[in-house]
Design a protein around this motif. Structure first.
Motif, short mmCIF file in Angstrom:
data_model
loop_
_atom_site.label_atom_id
_atom_site.label_comp_id
_atom_site.label_asym_id
_atom_site.label_seq_id
_atom_site.Cartn_x
_atom_site.Cartn_y
_atom_site.Cartn_z
N HIS A 109 0.82 -1.22 0.00
CA HIS A 109 0.00 0.00 0.00
C HIS A 109 0.85 1.27 0.00
CE1 HIS A 109 -4.11 -1.44 0.01
NE2 HIS A 109 -3.69 -2.45 0.76
N ASN A 140 -8.01 -5.15 2.03
CA ASN A 140 -7.89 -5.55 0.62
C ASN A 140 -6.69 -4.88 -0.03
OD1 ASN A 140 -10.41 -7.00 0.62
ND2 ASN A 140 -11.40 -5.02 0.67
N TYR A 186 -4.96 -3.01 -3.20
CA TYR A 186 -5.49 -2.06 -4.18
C TYR A 186 -4.36 -1.56 -5.05
CZ TYR A 186 -7.87 1.99 -6.16
OH TYR A 186 -8.42 2.90 -7.03
N ARG A 218 -10.77 5.94 -2.15
CA ARG A 218 -11.10 4.54 -2.45
C ARG A 218 -9.98 3.62 -2.01
NH1 ARG A 218 -12.18 1.57 -8.18
NH2 ARG A 218 -12.98 -0.33 -7.24
N LYS A 228 -10.17 0.65 0.81
CA LYS A 228 -9.76 -0.72 0.52
C LYS A 228 -8.69 -1.18 1.50
CE LYS A 228 -12.01 -1.69 -3.34
NZ LYS A 228 -12.82 -2.85 -3.59
#
Length: 122
Positions: free
Chosen positions: A54, A110, A112, A101, A105
């Motif tokens: 991330h 999650n 991304y 967004r 996530k």
């Protein structure tokens, strides 16, 4: 989530989310949009695959946005016109939507990947 990776813990999710959302400080302090994800990536990349992913994604996106802004500014100076000016709000709104967004996530556990992003840091 990737099959081989363990599920991220709450702290990992929060740090990953901050890697996407703290670059908004770049609107207040120039350069912070790149410095924040870079610092998170450099300090946490060996501790967590999730944070590494991330923070790297956020860093690549912010570098891409900064280069896009520099190109836009150079074109404005060369063309001395208002032709590209209407695109600025569209790009800013799109960037904000993508950053929010990505933060959502990340906080949800999650992985991304930003669309329209050049991967400078692998």
């Amino acid at each position: 989530m990737r099959d081989q990776d363990p599920p991220p813990g709450r702290d990992e999710k929060n740090i990953a989310m901050l890697a996407h959302l703290l670059p908004l400080l770049g609107f207040l302090i120039p350069g912070m949009n790149i410095v924040v994800p870079l610092l998170i990536w450099l300090t946490k990349r060996n501790e967590s695959v999730y944070i590494d992913h991330h923070a790297r994604e956020a860093l690549n996106f912010q570098i891409s946005l900064t280069l896009l802004a520099a190109i836009w500014f150079a074109l404005q100076m060369m063309l001395v016109g208002l032709f590209f000016l209407p695109l600025v709000p569209v790009v800013v709104i799109l960037a904000l939507i993508l950053m929010i967004r990505a933060g959502l996530k990340a906080s949800g556990g999650n992985y991304y990947q930003y669309p329209f992003c050049v991967r400078f840091v692998n």
